[in-house]
Design a protein around this motif. Sequence first.
Motif, mmCIF file in Angstrom:
data_model
loop_
_atom_site.group_PDB
_atom_site.id
_atom_site.type_symbol
_atom_site.label_atom_id
_atom_site.label_comp_id
_atom_site.label_asym_id
_atom_site.label_seq_id
_atom_site.Cartn_x
_atom_site.Cartn_y
_atom_site.Cartn_z
ATOM 1 N N UNK A 159 -9.930 -1.832 0.533
ATOM 2 C CA UNK A 159 -10.666 -0.675 1.037
ATOM 3 C C UNK A 159 -11.998 -1.106 1.642
ATOM 4 N N UNK A 160 -12.574 -2.181 1.130
ATOM 5 C CA UNK A 160 -13.838 -2.679 1.664
ATOM 6 C C UNK A 160 -13.638 -3.389 3.000
ATOM 7 N N UNK A 161 -12.421 -3.878 3.247
ATOM 8 C CA UNK A 161 -12.156 -4.655 4.460
ATOM 9 C C UNK A 161 -11.541 -3.832 5.581
ATOM 10 N N UNK A 162 -10.884 -2.737 5.249
ATOM 11 C CA UNK A 162 -10.191 -1.949 6.263
ATOM 12 C C UNK A 162 -10.640 -0.500 6.176
ATOM 13 N N UNK A 163 -10.325 0.264 7.223
ATOM 14 C CA UNK A 163 -10.808 1.643 7.271
ATOM 15 C C UNK A 163 -9.976 2.586 6.406
ATOM 16 N N UNK A 164 -8.803 2.964 6.900
ATOM 17 C CA UNK A 164 -8.064 4.031 6.226
ATOM 18 C C UNK A 164 -6.612 3.682 5.924
ATOM 19 N N UNK A 165 -6.176 2.453 6.247
ATOM 20 C CA UNK A 165 -4.760 2.130 6.100
ATOM 21 C C UNK A 165 -4.559 1.045 5.051
ATOM 22 N N UNK A 166 -3.655 1.321 4.107
ATOM 23 C CA UNK A 166 -3.334 0.371 3.044
ATOM 24 C C UNK A 166 -1.818 0.192 2.954
ATOM 25 N N UNK A 167 -1.384 -1.044 2.824
ATOM 26 C CA UNK A 167 0.011 -1.355 2.540
ATOM 27 C C UNK A 167 0.079 -1.918 1.126
ATOM 28 N N UNK A 168 0.888 -1.303 0.283
ATOM 29 C CA UNK A 168 1.040 -1.747 -1.101
ATOM 30 C C UNK A 168 2.431 -2.356 -1.289
ATOM 31 N N UNK A 169 2.457 -3.600 -1.723
ATOM 32 C CA UNK A 169 3.720 -4.312 -1.918
ATOM 33 C C UNK A 169 4.143 -4.213 -3.371
#
Length: 272
Positions: A159-169
């Motif tokens: 969350x600190x490195x990207x804006x609004x998109x997260x991929x969870x593996x």
Amino acid sequence: MQSQRTNIILRADNVNLTLGGNPILRDLSVEVRDVVRTGMTTGQVVGFLGPSGVGKTKFFEILAGLLQPTSGTVQLGDPLQPVRAGMVGVVQQNYPLFNHRTIEGNLMLAAKKRYPNGSEAADRMRDVMGRLHMADKLGLYPAQLSGGQRQRVAIAQQLLCSDHFLLLDEPFSGLDILMIEEVAEMIQEIAHSHELNTIIIVSHDIVATASVSDTLWLMGRDRDTNGNIIPGARIKRTYDLAAMDLCWDKTILAKPAFQTMVSEIRDQFHQL
């Protein structure tokens, strides 16, 4: 609660991937639209399901900008722009952290990549950890955290490195029932903390993934008239769980319609 899907915030258009002469992905097109509910902040949670070896990981990497497709495009954001590495946070299963650094030290490394000003980086880091109910853990070391707490820290990193998109593996892998419930609650909390937040979950756990999602993508391969597999996977079916009234409900697991859908997806796995 009325809801609608408005602006497109992620689009994969005719993505194809060939590796070593073997088609991995074929004519793959999907989109994610901003979910709007009256009087509520609502992010998006997309569950990405499919059998092992079908190509989910490769599409995962393409969505994150870590792998270029042979052809086709991926765009995200509002307004849409071509994806590039760093725009999407990727939380892997092993939650890599430096054991010799405190949690604060680990997170400051991530925050300073995006916020060169140390004071701003620290403020952003504390804000993210506060939203994850982990502000009191900053002075601890990774070895002092539970598995679920380490996962929250890994999500905070991204969350600190990207804006609004997260991929969870595989966020539910190896967890007991109570921990799965905790992680599911956390995923929804993070998604719904901002209107544009979008979390894509790659998982083999159909029930847990479907229970937190508003959309499901089911990946598989087509077959010819003789039943032989046609190389190259694509999204075979999309479930709009919001339209089906099968999301944003703490009692969803007990709904007969939800159980029927899960059984239907399990049956489809044999043909994917």
